[in-house]
Motif scaffolding. Structure first.
Motif, mmCIF file in Angstrom:
data_model
loop_
_atom_site.group_PDB
_atom_site.id
_atom_site.type_symbol
_atom_site.label_atom_id
_atom_site.label_comp_id
_atom_site.label_asym_id
_atom_site.label_seq_id
_atom_site.Cartn_x
_atom_site.Cartn_y
_atom_site.Cartn_z
ATOM 1 N N ILE A 1 0.884 -1.177 0.000
ATOM 2 C CA ILE A 1 0.000 0.000 0.000
ATOM 3 C C ILE A 1 0.918 1.222 0.000
ATOM 4 O O ILE A 1 1.696 1.428 0.934
ATOM 5 N N ILE B 1 15.562 8.193 -5.597
ATOM 6 C CA ILE B 1 14.812 6.949 -5.419
ATOM 7 C C ILE B 1 15.666 5.862 -6.072
ATOM 8 O O ILE B 1 15.976 5.943 -7.265
ATOM 9 N N TYR B 2 16.047 4.869 -5.237
ATOM 10 C CA TYR B 2 17.083 3.919 -5.662
ATOM 11 C C TYR B 2 16.500 2.708 -6.384
ATOM 12 O O TYR B 2 16.853 1.575 -6.108
HETATM 13 P P1 NAD Z 1 5.962 8.556 0.801
HETATM 14 O O1 NAD Z 1 5.334 9.790 1.318
HETATM 15 O O2 NAD Z 1 7.130 8.638 -0.099
HETATM 16 O O3 NAD Z 1 4.876 7.691 0.021
HETATM 17 C C1 NAD Z 1 3.680 7.255 0.598
HETATM 18 C C2 NAD Z 1 2.698 6.977 -0.517
HETATM 19 O O4 NAD Z 1 1.580 6.340 0.039
HETATM 20 C C3 NAD Z 1 2.208 8.248 -1.207
HETATM 21 O O5 NAD Z 1 2.314 8.108 -2.596
HETATM 22 C C4 NAD Z 1 0.757 8.348 -0.753
HETATM 23 O O6 NAD Z 1 -0.074 8.954 -1.708
HETATM 24 C C5 NAD Z 1 0.414 6.885 -0.553
HETATM 25 N N1 NAD Z 1 -0.686 6.662 0.364
HETATM 26 C C6 NAD Z 1 -0.946 7.290 1.531
HETATM 27 N N2 NAD Z 1 -2.063 6.766 2.105
HETATM 28 C C7 NAD Z 1 -2.505 5.776 1.286
HETATM 29 C C8 NAD Z 1 -3.590 4.858 1.332
HETATM 30 N N3 NAD Z 1 -4.445 4.861 2.338
HETATM 31 N N4 NAD Z 1 -3.735 3.994 0.317
HETATM 32 C C9 NAD Z 1 -2.856 3.981 -0.717
HETATM 33 N N5 NAD Z 1 -1.803 4.825 -0.820
HETATM 34 C C10 NAD Z 1 -1.629 5.705 0.174
HETATM 35 O O7 NAD Z 1 6.280 7.680 2.105
HETATM 36 P P2 NAD Z 1 7.083 6.332 2.271
HETATM 37 O O8 NAD Z 1 7.313 5.693 0.967
HETATM 38 O O9 NAD Z 1 6.366 5.603 3.354
HETATM 39 O O10 NAD Z 1 8.458 6.874 2.830
HETATM 40 C C11 NAD Z 1 8.507 7.603 4.067
HETATM 41 C C12 NAD Z 1 9.624 8.587 4.076
HETATM 42 O O11 NAD Z 1 10.868 7.936 4.095
HETATM 43 C C13 NAD Z 1 9.584 9.505 2.895
HETATM 44 O O12 NAD Z 1 9.355 10.804 3.332
HETATM 45 C C14 NAD Z 1 10.924 9.408 2.258
HETATM 46 O O13 NAD Z 1 11.493 10.664 2.089
HETATM 47 C C15 NAD Z 1 11.765 8.581 3.217
HETATM 48 N N6 NAD Z 1 12.486 7.600 2.412
HETATM 49 C C16 NAD Z 1 13.456 8.055 1.578
HETATM 50 C C17 NAD Z 1 14.115 7.177 0.753
HETATM 51 C C18 NAD Z 1 15.170 7.700 -0.174
HETATM 52 O O14 NAD Z 1 15.626 8.810 0.017
HETATM 53 N N7 NAD Z 1 15.572 6.954 -1.176
HETATM 54 C C19 NAD Z 1 13.794 5.830 0.765
HETATM 55 C C20 NAD Z 1 12.788 5.412 1.605
HETATM 56 C C21 NAD Z 1 12.149 6.309 2.440
#
Ligand code: NAD
Ligand code: FAD
Length: 478
Positions: free
Chosen positions: A188, A358-359
């Motif tokens: 999700i 994004i990796y």
């Molecule tokens: P994110 O904010 O990147 O993505 C969450 C996604 O979930 C969004 O697209 C949102 O629209 C969706 N979403 C929210 N509620 C939902 C629902 N009920 N049903 C379906 N989709 C839904 O958050 P993340 O992927 O959990 O990552 C968290 C944080 O960790 C981010 O802020 C990111 O910056 C950080 N992170 C960074 C990296 C990197 O720099 N490469 C890698 C992993 C995580």
């Protein structure tokens, strides 16, 4: 009560970097952190090192090599029969990297003279932190300091309709430690975690379905890059369903049944595992007493100014617990800035040039403003882009997908944004950040010499293309 110049709460990338920099500047520093690993041992490094950046990148690297060995090397004339996966060994490698780096942070604390205290910190008043020992029967210890830096980080957002049970329904931490490759994996959220961890398990053999509530894919990236990314990831076989509203998720013992709704109506799918990756929220509750006068906004972030000062007493807050992108490097730079300010120097963070990466494969990376942001702000700009397809090095590497795009101010030519999708963009974006940090124009980049043959030449050509003078492709008059 022992008194310090600075107490840092949290030893994630924001907190441990702040503590090290404070100690380097001659400040008597303690860092309080409550993380315990599976063996109930203190493990410095926070989310990033224990269950975030590092273990995810270890698995991304291993899974990419597995996929390459299976299907990617034939084009190089290398054939390997019977490529098999030893997931336990892959996980052991990841765990070893984490443990070695945990020790690395502990070693850095020791060599810099930072006092490391394991336990949960609570800011009782503006100068006193009460530490509750997590291991030894909740013993309490009071320590004092002139300055406090709060760096407690963040945790996954929970979804009431899909509660994490750490069996079949997991968060990002659980998804880094599966004992076997799920046959069907549901995710999700098509955000950064969903795409990175979805890529890992898909490469290792899982069928991956990603349910994303929004209609727009990666809205924070430049929309041209997002479109290309969605195309590339779907082509690999990730089943990304946009506009999918999850209604319920039930673990029936063996399988998870997920009901969701799209424009096509209500549907149900079943998975062996379900990852909930819908964002993270700041760890600001139970951290400080009301007497500190700190302000927490409606989203749980501690309010700070551009110097991460809370405006109260000598209390600062940095990293995921304050505004801005939840990125390790952003927190680290804030840690350095605050340490230098406390030491009487003039620390600063340039929030305009924070790189995002994004990796996945291809990697997606950007810094500065996107085309849609510039249009919304009414800024007139010029754009130049160049495809990896036209790069000799990309062809030699068999990595011809993607492009680099440079956006420059129409009047001053100053580079305002750089957007990339392709191999090694996580490394290439650093060049764009340096250019923007030094206020470079696209002309500056055009006049810079890049080694041949390298992927960096694609950045050079994109800068040349801003004024229709790319060499290795026909220029389309704008
Ligand atoms: P994110 O904010 O990147 O993505 C969450 C996604 O979930 C969004 O697209 C949102 O629209 C969706 N979403 C929210 N509620 C939902 C629902 N009920 N049903 C379906 N989709 C839904 O958050 P993340 O992927 O959990 O990552 C968290 C944080 O960790 C981010 O802020 C990111 O910056 C950080 N992170 C960074 C990296 C990197 O720099 N490469 C890698 C992993 C995580
Ligand atoms: P954290 O790393 O969360 O550390 C906070 C520390 O403080 C923890 O050890 C916590 O236990 C401790 N703590 C909290 N409250 C207290 C208290 N009251 N007393 C004592 N200790 C306390 N970012 C990137 O830039 N690049 C990536 O590739 C990347 N990949 C990621 C992959 C995943 C799967 C996840 C989940 C995140 C990823 N991130 C990535 C985000 C990155 O991990 C965070 O932005 C970063 O860890 C935030 O650093 P921080 O120091 O603010 O907090």
């Amino acid at each position: 009560m022992t008194n310090y110049d600075v107490i840092v709460i949290g030893a994630g990338p924001a907190g441990y970097v702040a503590a090290i920099r404070c100690a380097q500047l001659g400040l008597k520093t303690a860092c309080v952190d409550d993380w315990l690993n599976d063996k109930q041992q203190p493990a410095l490094g926070g989310t990033c090192l224990n269950v975030g950046c590092i273990p995810s990148k270890a698995l991304l690297e291993s899974s990419e090599r597995f996929l390459d060995a299976r299907t990617g090397l034939e084009k190089h004339g290398i054939e390997i029969d019977n490529v098999t996966l030893d997931l336990a060994a892959m996980m052991a490698r990841k765990n070893k990297i984490v443990t070695e780096l945990n020790r690395g942070v502990a070693g850095l604390f020791k060599s810099n003279g930072v006092t490391s205290i394991n336990g949960h910190g609570f800011l009782k008043n503006k100068n006193t932190v009460e530490v509750t020992d997590g291991k030894k029967n909740g013993n309490k210890l009071n320590i004092g300091a002139k300055n406090i830096i709060l760096a407690p980080g963040s945790k996954p957002v929970e979804l009431g309709i899909a509660p994490v049970d750490n069996k079949a329904i997991v968060d990002s931490a659980g998804a880094l430690s599966f004992h076997e490759v799920p046959k069907r994996l549901g995710i999700i959220g098509a955000g950064v975690i969903g795409l990175e961890l979805g890529s890992v398990w898909h490469r290792l053999g899982a069928e991956v379905v990603i349910l994303e509530a929004m209609e727009e894919f990666l809205p924070m990236a430049d929309s041209q890059i997002s479109r290309e990314a969605l195309r590339a990831l779907k082509k690999q076989g990730l089943d990304i369903k946009m506009g999918a509203k999850v209604l319920s998720a039930k673990n029936s013992g063996e399988l998870v049944s997920v009901a969701f709704e799209t424009t096509k109506g209500k549907q149900t799918d079943t998975f062996d595992k379900l990852i909930v990756a819908v964002g993270r929220k700041p760890n600001s509750t139970g951290l400080f007493s009301e007497s500190t006068d700190l302000i927490v906004n409606t989203r749980g972030f501690i309010e700070v100014d551009e110097h991460c000062y809370t405006g109260q007493h000598n209390i600062y807050a940095i990293g995921d617990v304050v505004r801005g992108p939840m990125l390790a490097h952003k927190g680290m730079e804030e840690g350095v800035m605050v340490a230098e300010i406390i030491a009487g120097q003039s620390g600063r963070v340039n929030y305009e040039t924070i790189p995002s990466v994004i990796y996945t494969h291809p990697e997606i990376a950007w810094a500065g403003k996107s085309e849609q942001q510039l249009k919304a702000a009414g800024t007139s700009f010029k754009s130049g882009s160049f495809p990896f397809m036209a790069s000799g090095r990309a062809k030699a590497a068999g990595e011809t997908g993607g492009m680099i795009k440079v956006l420059a101010d129409a009047k001053t030519d100053r580079v305002l944004g750089v957007h990339m999708i392709g191999a090694r963009c996580s490394e290439l974006i650093g060049q764009a950040v340096i250019a923007m940090e030094f206020g470079a124009s696209s002309e500056d980049l055009a006049m810079t010499m890049f080694a041949h043959p390298t992927l960096s030449e694609v950045f050079h050509e994109a800068a040349l293309a801003v004024d229709n003078r790319a060499i290795h492709m026909p220029n389309i008059k704008k």
